[in-house]
Design a protein around this motif. Structure first.
Motif, PDB file in Angstrom:
ATOM      1  N   SER A 117       0.813  -1.220   0.000  1.00  0.00           N
ATOM      2  CA  SER A 117       0.000   0.000   0.000  1.00  0.00           C
ATOM      3  C   SER A 117       0.848   1.273   0.000  1.00  0.00           C
ATOM      4  N   LEU A 118       2.143   1.167   0.312  1.00  0.00           N
ATOM      5  CA  LEU A 118       3.023   2.339   0.313  1.00  0.00           C
ATOM      6  C   LEU A 118       3.386   2.672  -1.128  1.00  0.00           C
ATOM      7  N   MET A 119       2.915   3.810  -1.591  1.00  0.00           N
ATOM      8  CA  MET A 119       3.045   4.159  -2.996  1.00  0.00           C
ATOM      9  C   MET A 119       4.500   4.462  -3.379  1.00  0.00           C
ATOM     10  N   PRO A 120       4.860   4.199  -4.634  1.00  0.00           N
ATOM     11  CA  PRO A 120       6.239   4.404  -5.103  1.00  0.00           C
ATOM     12  C   PRO A 120       6.529   5.874  -5.392  1.00  0.00           C
ATOM     13  N   TYR A 121       6.510   6.677  -4.338  1.00  0.00           N
ATOM     14  CA  TYR A 121       6.719   8.114  -4.470  1.00  0.00           C
ATOM     15  C   TYR A 121       7.406   8.596  -3.202  1.00  0.00           C
ATOM     16  N   LEU A 122       8.463   9.390  -3.362  1.00  0.00           N
ATOM     17  CA  LEU A 122       9.208   9.891  -2.212  1.00  0.00           C
ATOM     18  C   LEU A 122       9.561  11.351  -2.424  1.00  0.00           C
ATOM     19  N   HIS A 123       9.051  12.200  -1.524  1.00  0.00           N
ATOM     20  CA  HIS A 123       9.424  13.616  -1.530  1.00  0.00           C
ATOM     21  C   HIS A 123      10.551  13.786  -0.518  1.00  0.00           C
ATOM     22  N   LEU A 124      11.755  14.057  -1.019  1.00  0.00           N
ATOM     23  CA  LEU A 124      12.942  14.144  -0.164  1.00  0.00           C
ATOM     24  C   LEU A 124      13.729  15.397  -0.541  1.00  0.00           C
ATOM     25  N   PRO A 125      13.422  16.518   0.104  1.00  0.00           N
ATOM     26  CA  PRO A 125      14.068  17.783  -0.268  1.00  0.00           C
ATOM     27  C   PRO A 125      15.581  17.753  -0.072  1.00  0.00           C
ATOM     28  N   VAL A 126      16.283  18.373  -1.018  1.00  0.00           N
ATOM     29  CA  VAL A 126      17.736  18.503  -0.910  1.00  0.00           C
ATOM     30  C   VAL A 126      18.140  19.973  -0.767  1.00  0.00           C
ATOM     31  N   GLN A 127      17.402  20.878  -1.423  1.00  0.00           N
ATOM     32  CA  GLN A 127      17.551  22.337  -1.392  1.00  0.00           C
ATOM     33  C   GLN A 127      18.668  22.870  -2.276  1.00  0.00           C
ATOM     34  N   SER A 128      19.799  22.191  -2.346  1.00  0.00           N
ATOM     35  CA  SER A 128      20.904  22.642  -3.210  1.00  0.00           C
ATOM     36  C   SER A 128      21.744  21.427  -3.592  1.00  0.00           C
ATOM     37  N   GLY A 129      22.389  21.517  -4.747  1.00  0.00           N
ATOM     38  CA  GLY A 129      23.302  20.455  -5.150  1.00  0.00           C
ATOM     39  C   GLY A 129      24.733  20.723  -4.747  1.00  0.00           C
TER      40      GLY A 129
END
Length: 438
Positions: free
Chosen positions: A252-264
């Motif tokens: 049920s855990l969808m294949p989507y991840l919001h993982l902020p980095v802010q800068s490279g």
């Protein structure tokens, strides 16, 4: 000085700005007012208008004051309540500047009915306390919801990124109790939710007596009728292996991840006090993709942080190219009063920030369209959220959080098997599998 007395409102309207947590808070405030017998109405006719605010960016703050002025046009005098992070940050200044009736911070909105009553009696109605006691136990039971619902599991932040006001407006990291969350999740499903998104400023920092977010997800996965789980927003430093593993084996855990980095740029990340470098972030994404190769990745970016050079910005562009984000949010740096980054030397000129943001958004848009195009031909389940604008058209979300249009006659909340047939920059088209269309 005592304000003039007003009639107690009979109708209300809640307008929320900003993040999903504000949307959740806005829904809960609406439930609070409905429990008091008030009826929902539109903003132009409601007796009480609650502006649930965001303080992350300067324009969001000014938008609140603009809305207050608009509400008072044409001789209307609704009771106005300012809630949320601007209320927490500016408090009495809002009362002095805009002469609103109620000001309530994000940790005190359970007191909104009492504050409205005080304002109606002409008494001061301001509450920006951050009490130790949880507000959630004082909120009414969840009622009817849509097919997708938010559930706040964690609030506040202990990270103190130098650009961010959240630790000052939302307070320290606090996790809600495991048992309370399971009860609320069950209530949401009983009220109609098929998908629940778990929310927190650092949602993957959630912890209750040693149980992490992955333990909560595995428990919620067992709720009958709950088809989908998501969570946002995560911090790279709190991405435990147990949560990564859950992406591989919790259906049920969808294949989507919001993982902020802010800068490279690792140099800029250090100046931001992000506590992770570029290579740390990329290695983490490799670990996630190892267990879920089809995962859609999303992120946040800030351009023009003080001291950012063209070389630093190129590091961000190269990270974007290396990751291939399915979605992302990007902003120009906005100095927020009281944060450590205010007053740093080497401010980036506004025109340079504008130009860099345009380049970054072009790269992110390119990658989003490429991700969408790569899913054409796949068959997946789409959660129907509403009817489309055309006759017979339905609109829903794919597992990768893409908007999908298709023709059919399905109930809101249905999970429909759809083959994706065409991709645009921000949405896709699909056709229902014949067995389900029959």
């Amino acid at each position: 000085m005592t304000a003039p007395r007003k009639d107690l409102p009979k109708t209300f309207h809640v307008k929320s700005f900003g993040c999903q947590m504000n949307v959740y808070d806005g829904e809960r405030m609406a439930e609070l007012m409905a429990a008091q017998g008030l009826t929902a109405a539109d903003a132009d006719s409601a007796d009480l208008v609650v502006l649930n605010t965001c303080h992350i960016r300067e324009k969001a703050t000014e938008k609140v004051y603009s809305d207050i002025g608009r509400l008072r046009k044409h001789g209307r005098t609704p009771m106005i309540a300012v809630a949320g992070c601007v209320a927490q940050a500016e408090g009495e200044e809002i009362v002095a500047r805009a002469k609103v009736d109620v000001v309530v911070g994000p940790q005190a909105y359970h007191n909104l009915p009492d504050l409205v009553a005080k304002a109606a009696a002409g008494a001061p109605a301001l509450d920006t306390d951050m009490p130790l006691a949880s507000k959630f136990g004082k909120l009414p039971a969840r009622r009817k919801v849509g097919p997708s619902a938010f559930l706040t599991v964690q609030e506040g932040c202990d990270k103190f990124c130098t650009y961010c006001v959240v630790p000052y407006t939302r307070g320290a990291e606090v996790s809600r109790r495991f048992d309370d969350l399971v009860v609320e999740a069950r209530a949401l499903v009983e009220a109609g939710a098929r998908e629940i998104t778990l929310l927190g400023q650092n949602v993957n920092a959630w912890d209750d007596e040693g149980r992490g977010l992955h333990d909560l997800i595995r428990t919620l996965d067992q709720i009958p009728g709950l088809a989908r789980l998501r969570y946002t927003t995560s911090h790279p430093n709190d991405m435990r292996q147990g949560l990564i593993d859950a992406h591989g084996d919790v259906e049920s855990l969808m294949p989507y991840l919001h993982l902020p980095v802010q800068s490279g740029s690792t140099r800029i990340l250090k100046a931001m006090n992000r506590s992770h470098g570029r290579d740390d972030y990329l290695r983490l994404l490799d670990r996630v993709r190892a267990v879920r190769p089809d995962i859609a990745l999303s992120g946040d970016f800030i351009v023009g942080f003080p001291g950012e050079t063209e070389a630093d910005f190129h590091d961000t562009l190269s990270l974007v190219e290396q990751v291939g984000y399915a979605q992302a949010f990007s902003f120009k740096y906005s100095p927020r009063p009281g944060t450590p980054a205010v007053g740093l030397a080497d401010e980036v000129p506004a025109e340079v920030m504008d130009e860099r943001l345009q380049r970054l958004q072009a790269a992110l848009g390119r990658d989003q369209q490429a991700f969408n195009a790569a899913t054409v031909g796949r068959t997946c389940q789409v959660l129907v959220e509403r009817r489309g604008k055309l006759p017979g058209q339905m609109l829903g979300k794919s597992p990768w959080l893409q908007s999908v249009h298709f023709m059919g006659d399905h109930a809101i909340g249905d999970l429909v098997t759809v083959t994706l047939t065409a991709a645009g920059p921000v949405s896709l088209s699909g056709v229902v599998r014949m067995a389900e269309a029959a």
